[in-house]
Design an enzyme around this catalytic site. Sequence first.
Site, PDB file in Angstrom:
ATOM      1  N   GLY A  88      33.986  43.629 -12.638  1.00 38.55           N
ATOM      2  CA  GLY A  88      32.571  43.329 -12.832  1.00 38.55           C
ATOM      3  C   GLY A  88      31.665  44.454 -12.355  1.00 38.55           C
ATOM      4  CB  THR A  89      31.874  46.723  -9.428  1.00 38.83           C
ATOM      5  OG1 THR A  89      31.903  45.672  -8.459  1.00 38.83           O
ATOM      6  CG2 THR A  89      31.115  47.910  -8.876  1.00 38.83           C
ATOM      7  CG  ASN A 108      26.917  36.681  -5.711  1.00 42.26           C
ATOM      8  OD1 ASN A 108      25.935  36.929  -6.405  1.00 42.26           O
ATOM      9  ND2 ASN A 108      27.123  37.280  -4.553  1.00 42.26           N
ATOM     10  CD  GLN A 112      30.925  34.459  -8.421  1.00 46.62           C
ATOM     11  OE1 GLN A 112      31.567  33.414  -8.605  1.00 46.62           O
ATOM     12  NE2 GLN A 112      31.340  35.394  -7.581  1.00 46.62           N
ATOM     13  CB  SER A 137      34.845  39.975 -12.574  1.00 47.15           C
ATOM     14  OG  SER A 137      35.871  40.234 -11.644  1.00 47.15           O
ATOM     15  CB  ALA A 138      40.228  39.612 -14.658  1.00 46.48           C
ATOM     16  CG  HIS A 139      38.703  39.254  -8.837  1.00 42.13           C
ATOM     17  ND1 HIS A 139      38.299  38.808  -7.609  1.00 42.13           N
ATOM     18  CD2 HIS A 139      37.820  40.229  -9.176  1.00 42.13           C
ATOM     19  CE1 HIS A 139      37.233  39.492  -7.212  1.00 42.13           C
ATOM     20  NE2 HIS A 139      36.919  40.356  -8.149  1.00 42.13           N
ATOM     21  CB  THR A 192      46.361  54.852 -19.496  1.00 42.04           C
ATOM     22  OG1 THR A 192      46.578  56.239 -19.768  1.00 42.04           O
ATOM     23  CG2 THR A 192      47.461  54.015 -20.123  1.00 42.04           C
ATOM     24  CB  CYS A 204      29.748  40.903  11.331  1.00 47.55           C
ATOM     25  SG  CYS A 204      29.250  40.108  12.842  1.00 47.55           S
TER      26      CYS A 204
END
Length: 385
Positions: free
Chosen positions: A86-87, A155, A183, A203-205, A241, A328
């Site tokens: 996605g980035t 998100n 998302q 995004s796949a994940h 590739t 943090c």
Amino acid sequence: MTEGPIFKGLGGPGRAARPVYLDHNATAPARPEVVAAVSEALAEGGNASSVHARGRAARARVEAAREHVAALVGARPGQVVFTSGGTEANNQALRGAGRSYAIAAAIEHDSVLAARPDAALAPVTADGVIDLDALDALLAARPEPAIVSVMLANNETGVIQPVAEAAAIAHRHGALVHCDAVQAAGKIPVDMAALGVDYLALSAHKIAGPIGAGALIARDGAPLEALIRGGGQERGLRAGTENAPAIAGFGVAARLAAEGLAEFGRLAALRDAMERRLAAIAPGAIAFGANAPRLPNTSKVAMPGVDGATQVMALDLDGIAVSAGAACSSGRVEAPRVLAAMGVPDALAVAAIRVSLGRTTTADDIDRLVAAWRALFLRASLRAA
Ligand code: PLP
């Protein structure tokens, strides 16, 4: 950050109870069918650009995946450019569309805001929804045609944005429109044509596919340049590739996500019941964005007085994975940017955690979360007394 006694009395990492994963917006665990498709493609090997049989088999996997990914968002396979995630898709749309003026909703993901640090920010309401009048005014403020970026669902809060309305306004001003649907895909129906956007990022994940694959989907005729240059892969729009194993897994994840869409909606009832129970434990346990349309699986909720990072660590010791909007850094807790944009005071914003449910989430998982959260709240209240 709060430390010490607040963690006492917890089960600890050695505890036998089944781990509870409630961080699906960070990454959704790959489905077994995805793992099988990735390992099969990896074992088979082949360069999708080679003309021999093994290369053609890899190409066939990539093209089958392209069909499934396109179908998930109502697009045509020829509009899909596979990326590393996605980035990259967000970066390519925002930097490769050839527009010198960019406007983004203030709650966009870092991959949008960092891709265009020059972007004018459109504010959001207290519910986390883009202010369309402000968008209109920003578009009118400069003469050159812009690119506008509005995500489909946030998100952190899960709040769904009025993308079709934003796109109509933007197009009236001659702007191009990019939508980060990372998302939203797999959680609510996504139809690129109905949204009326020029570019859409996936995004796949986030849909239980492999990490490291994504897609930029471009409307026919929308201007687009390659970000990564080299060979002529992906119609010259993304050199390198093709990662055929990850793309194959992405395709399977997209097909399964489309098939499971109706079922995903059941999570809203679990999420809403959880929010009611948390509010009954701690009257100040506000769920941010709850008055706006939201993804069925996402809850951003505060435990006033206890910072998010402390909650995440305490819940983790109980085997429960959630995330804090607060990063943090050098011992300092930063107020989450998305909540700040919604006008949430810092003291409350740093006390928020994100609970994101997924396909495998059960009522028992939610019971575990609520029980651990209650115990933490009681310890924190005793300490404060
Ligand atoms: N956009 C949104 C809204 C996200 O939540 C994320 C991931 O957290 C991304 C983009 C980036 O996607 P990827 O991890 O595939 O680069």
